[in-house]
Design an enzyme around this catalytic site. Sequence first.
Site, PDB file in Angstrom:
ATOM      1  N   GLY A  44       0.839  -1.187   0.000  1.00  0.00           N
ATOM      2  CA  GLY A  44       0.000   0.000   0.000  1.00  0.00           C
ATOM      3  C   GLY A  44       0.873   1.236   0.000  1.00  0.00           C
ATOM      4  O   GLY A  44       2.017   1.190   0.458  1.00  0.00           O
ATOM      5  N   GLN A  49       2.916   9.852   1.463  1.00  0.00           N
ATOM      6  CA  GLN A  49       4.204   9.165   1.514  1.00  0.00           C
ATOM      7  C   GLN A  49       5.096   9.501   0.325  1.00  0.00           C
ATOM      8  O   GLN A  49       6.276   9.165   0.337  1.00  0.00           O
ATOM      9  CB  GLN A  49       3.996   7.650   1.585  1.00  0.00           C
ATOM     10  CG  GLN A  49       3.387   7.188   2.892  1.00  0.00           C
ATOM     11  CD  GLN A  49       3.208   5.694   2.890  1.00  0.00           C
ATOM     12  OE1 GLN A  49       2.224   5.176   2.394  1.00  0.00           O
ATOM     13  NE2 GLN A  49       4.200   5.000   3.435  1.00  0.00           N
ATOM     14  N   CYS A  97       5.789  -0.098   7.635  1.00  0.00           N
ATOM     15  CA  CYS A  97       5.450   1.043   6.788  1.00  0.00           C
ATOM     16  C   CYS A  97       6.677   1.447   5.974  1.00  0.00           C
ATOM     17  O   CYS A  97       7.793   1.487   6.511  1.00  0.00           O
ATOM     18  CB  CYS A  97       4.990   2.207   7.665  1.00  0.00           C
ATOM     19  SG  CYS A  97       4.509   3.675   6.757  1.00  0.00           S
ATOM     20  N   LEU A  98       6.466   1.758   4.693  1.00  0.00           N
ATOM     21  CA  LEU A  98       7.579   2.177   3.846  1.00  0.00           C
ATOM     22  C   LEU A  98       8.232   3.453   4.357  1.00  0.00           C
ATOM     23  O   LEU A  98       9.428   3.664   4.156  1.00  0.00           O
ATOM     24  CB  LEU A  98       7.103   2.380   2.403  1.00  0.00           C
ATOM     25  CG  LEU A  98       6.590   1.128   1.690  1.00  0.00           C
ATOM     26  CD1 LEU A  98       6.040   1.492   0.314  1.00  0.00           C
ATOM     27  CD2 LEU A  98       7.670   0.074   1.587  1.00  0.00           C
ATOM     28  N   HIS A 139      -4.643   0.939   7.257  1.00  0.00           N
ATOM     29  CA  HIS A 139      -3.290   1.503   7.420  1.00  0.00           C
ATOM     30  C   HIS A 139      -3.100   2.698   6.479  1.00  0.00           C
ATOM     31  O   HIS A 139      -2.637   3.762   6.913  1.00  0.00           O
ATOM     32  CB  HIS A 139      -2.249   0.414   7.137  1.00  0.00           C
ATOM     33  CG  HIS A 139      -0.840   0.890   7.249  1.00  0.00           C
ATOM     34  ND1 HIS A 139      -0.045   0.600   8.332  1.00  0.00           N
ATOM     35  CD2 HIS A 139      -0.068   1.629   6.409  1.00  0.00           C
ATOM     36  CE1 HIS A 139       1.151   1.147   8.159  1.00  0.00           C
ATOM     37  NE2 HIS A 139       1.160   1.773   6.994  1.00  0.00           N
ATOM     38  N   GLU A 140      -3.461   2.524   5.200  1.00  0.00           N
ATOM     39  CA  GLU A 140      -3.277   3.607   4.236  1.00  0.00           C
ATOM     40  C   GLU A 140      -4.228   4.773   4.507  1.00  0.00           C
ATOM     41  O   GLU A 140      -3.851   5.933   4.367  1.00  0.00           O
ATOM     42  CB  GLU A 140      -3.433   3.094   2.802  1.00  0.00           C
ATOM     43  CG  GLU A 140      -2.429   2.025   2.408  1.00  0.00           C
ATOM     44  CD  GLU A 140      -0.977   2.395   2.697  1.00  0.00           C
ATOM     45  OE1 GLU A 140      -0.613   3.578   2.549  1.00  0.00           O
ATOM     46  OE2 GLU A 140      -0.199   1.495   3.057  1.00  0.00           O
ATOM     47  N   HIS A 143      -2.909   7.148   6.980  1.00  0.00           N
ATOM     48  CA  HIS A 143      -1.956   8.122   6.424  1.00  0.00           C
ATOM     49  C   HIS A 143      -2.670   9.395   5.973  1.00  0.00           C
ATOM     50  O   HIS A 143      -2.151  10.496   6.138  1.00  0.00           O
ATOM     51  CB  HIS A 143      -1.186   7.537   5.236  1.00  0.00           C
ATOM     52  CG  HIS A 143       0.004   6.723   5.605  1.00  0.00           C
ATOM     53  ND1 HIS A 143       1.101   7.258   6.238  1.00  0.00           N
ATOM     54  CD2 HIS A 143       0.277   5.409   5.433  1.00  0.00           C
ATOM     55  CE1 HIS A 143       2.005   6.309   6.434  1.00  0.00           C
ATOM     56  NE2 HIS A 143       1.531   5.175   5.956  1.00  0.00           N
TER      57      HIS A 143
END
Length: 182
Positions: A44, A49, A97-98, A139-140, A143
């Site tokens: 994701g 991000q 997370c990235l 999760h996304e 953000h």
Amino acid sequence: MIYPIVAYGNNILKKEATEIQEGEDIKSLIGDMFDTMGNANGVGLAAPQINKGIRLFVIDSNLMLEEEDQEKGVRKAFINPIILDEYGDHYVFEEGCLSIPDVRAEITRPGKLTIEYFDENWNLREEEFSGMTARVIQHEYDHLEGILFIDYLKGLKRRMVKGKLLDISKGKVPTDYRMVYP
């Protein structure tokens, strides 16, 4: 185009994202986000991000599923999403997370959700998701609200990742993808 991933400590990750003007042509951005996510081996990616403070995220939950899993994965974009309801049994799963490489933590979330969003052709959709797909969406979506998965950590668990977070914000973390540090 492969975008660099914004690292923990950048203010955009803590801000609520703004709505995208309905009808705006963002198909190439969506394609770039899928490419960026794939390049970083993510499941994701939210627009903040990649340093874009807009309400957009992409997911590919197929990458989270095992062959024996009953659920089907989803690869799609969510424009101006609104989670209408979260329900079902809560369960714990280790998230990462990235934007926060090398940090993982067990997070509890409801197992199902209903979400309203526009697809990449600006068709309004309302769908229910469960399991891993619901988790990736949650999760996304966080953000877009300026929430990171580490914000759910309390006490000792929070203190245990503090040093790693400081290193990430200073660029002292190895990754296989490009990052932008605060």
